[in-house]
Design an enzyme around this catalytic site. Structure first.
Site, short mmCIF file in Angstrom:
data_model
loop_
_atom_site.label_atom_id
_atom_site.label_comp_id
_atom_site.label_asym_id
_atom_site.label_seq_id
_atom_site.Cartn_x
_atom_site.Cartn_y
_atom_site.Cartn_z
N VAL A 45 -39.56 -17.15 -110.14
CA VAL A 45 -39.48 -16.88 -111.57
C VAL A 45 -40.76 -17.35 -112.25
O VAL A 45 -41.14 -18.51 -112.11
CB VAL A 45 -38.26 -17.62 -112.18
N ASP B 277 -26.11 -27.16 -122.16
CA ASP B 277 -26.23 -26.16 -121.10
C ASP B 277 -24.98 -25.28 -121.08
O ASP B 277 -25.06 -24.07 -120.87
CB ASP B 277 -26.37 -26.85 -119.73
N ALA C 285 -25.75 -31.07 -112.25
CA ALA C 285 -26.36 -32.00 -113.21
C ALA C 285 -27.46 -32.71 -112.45
O ALA C 285 -27.19 -33.33 -111.41
CB ALA C 285 -25.31 -33.00 -113.71
N GLY C 286 -28.69 -32.61 -112.92
CA GLY C 286 -29.79 -33.23 -112.18
C GLY C 286 -29.91 -32.61 -110.80
O GLY C 286 -29.78 -31.40 -110.64
N GLU D 274 -23.44 -24.66 -112.68
CA GLU D 274 -24.69 -25.43 -112.77
C GLU D 274 -24.39 -26.91 -112.53
O GLU D 274 -23.49 -27.48 -113.15
CB GLU D 274 -25.37 -25.25 -114.14
N SER E 25 -24.29 -34.37 -119.09
CA SER E 25 -24.59 -35.54 -119.91
C SER E 25 -25.75 -35.19 -120.84
O SER E 25 -26.43 -34.18 -120.66
CB SER E 25 -24.90 -36.76 -119.04
N LYS F 96 -20.35 -25.39 -116.26
CA LYS F 96 -21.14 -26.63 -116.15
C LYS F 96 -20.11 -27.76 -116.06
O LYS F 96 -19.75 -28.36 -117.09
CB LYS F 96 -22.04 -26.77 -117.39
N ASN G 225 -39.29 -21.80 -109.43
CA ASN G 225 -39.41 -21.56 -110.87
C ASN G 225 -40.81 -21.89 -111.36
O ASN G 225 -41.49 -22.75 -110.81
CB ASN G 225 -38.38 -22.45 -111.60
#
Ligand SMILES: Nc1ncnc2c1ncn2[C@@H]1O[C@H](COP(=O)(O)OP(=O)(O)OP(=O)(O)O)[C@@H](O)[C@H]1O
Ligand SMILES: [Mg+2]
Length: 229
Positions: A200, A53, A116-117, A114, A44, A40, A174
């Site tokens: 998912v 995360d 962010a946003g 991953e 934030s 990651k 998702n």
């Protein structure tokens, strides 16, 4: 030196399930004997490491990496990274983010990064996350909620990625409904020219359960051919 396959997990928005999908994919691949690192680079809203995360995805990958080692920038303030940095009198150097992403590729067979946003969150006053990804060989996996409005948000994300030369591997829907109630699967694959790699369902979030659920809901053949390409 090994050069791993880099998959950057972005979303159509914040809180759409990037961490859930990253954890599930990390655990699934680990269970299948793939050497996976989950990172990651920028986070934030970190009040406690145990809630981050970075912590969750490290644990799912099971490689024993510390949350600090998989993050280049971590901020307490729960806003976009560029603003969190400004509020905390810091600055995100895009070259550091790019080097961090590239550097991890020599550490594992598969690197799951991953975001962010969403894709176009600014990292500083000059560039967005997409501009940083474009300087790497990571391909994009887009997580999108299976809700009304997702066709537009996902197609915009795909266009923004391609406009910068970022390859789009596919989309994971998702919290998916069993029928394609909103036409998301059909419209995204048709207009976006991308595979829907998985759907998912709503699920309980234990890591092992997540891997099992994902195994049944991810197009594994396509996913593995993506990893080998
Ligand atoms: N399929 C799912 N079933 C049940 N809960 C889910 C599912 N997907 C996500 N959630 C829940 O929704 C919330 C947001 O998910 P998640 O943290 O994965 O989003 P994110 O995109 O990683 O957010 P951020 O932008 O903060 O990184 C979490 O509480 C998570 O447990
Ligand atoms: Mg997350």
């Amino acid at each position: 030196m090994t050069t791993g396959k880099g998959i950057f997990i972005t979303g159509t928005n914040t809180a759409v399930g990037k961490t859930v999908v990253t954890r599930g994919v990390a655990r699934l691949l680990t269970n299948k004997g793939v050497d996976v690192a989950a990172i990651k680079p920028v986070e934030s809203g970190v009040d406690q490491v145990e809630h981050s995360d970075a912590f969750a995805i490290c644990r799912a990958a099971g490689r024993g990496h510390s949350p600090a080692s998989v993050t280049a920038y971590s901020f307490r303030t729960p806003v976009s990274p560029h603003l969190a940095a400004a509020i905390e009198n810091r600055h995100i150097d895009e070259d550091i983010v790019v080097s961090f992403l590239k550097g991890w590729l020599s550490q594992a067979e598969v690197v799951l990064a991953e975001g962010a946003g969403g894709l176009l969150v600014p990292l500083n006053s000059r560039i967005t996350y997409a501009d940083a990804i474009a300087q790497t060989r990571y391909t994009l996996l887009i997580v999108a909620p299976d809700i009304l409005g997702t066709i537009n948000a996902t197609l915009l994300t795909i266009e923004a990625a391609r406009a910068r030369g970022i390859a789009v591997a596919g989309v994971v829907l998702n919290r998916a409904t069993s029928s394609d109630r909103f036409g998301n699967r059909e419209a995204i694959s048709c207009f976006g020219r991308v595979p829907i790699l998985g759907t998912v369902p709503e699920l309980d979030a234990e890591d092992d359960l997540l891997a099992d659920k994902l195994e049944g809901n991810l197009d594994l053949e396509r996913f593995f051919s993506l990893l080998l390409s």
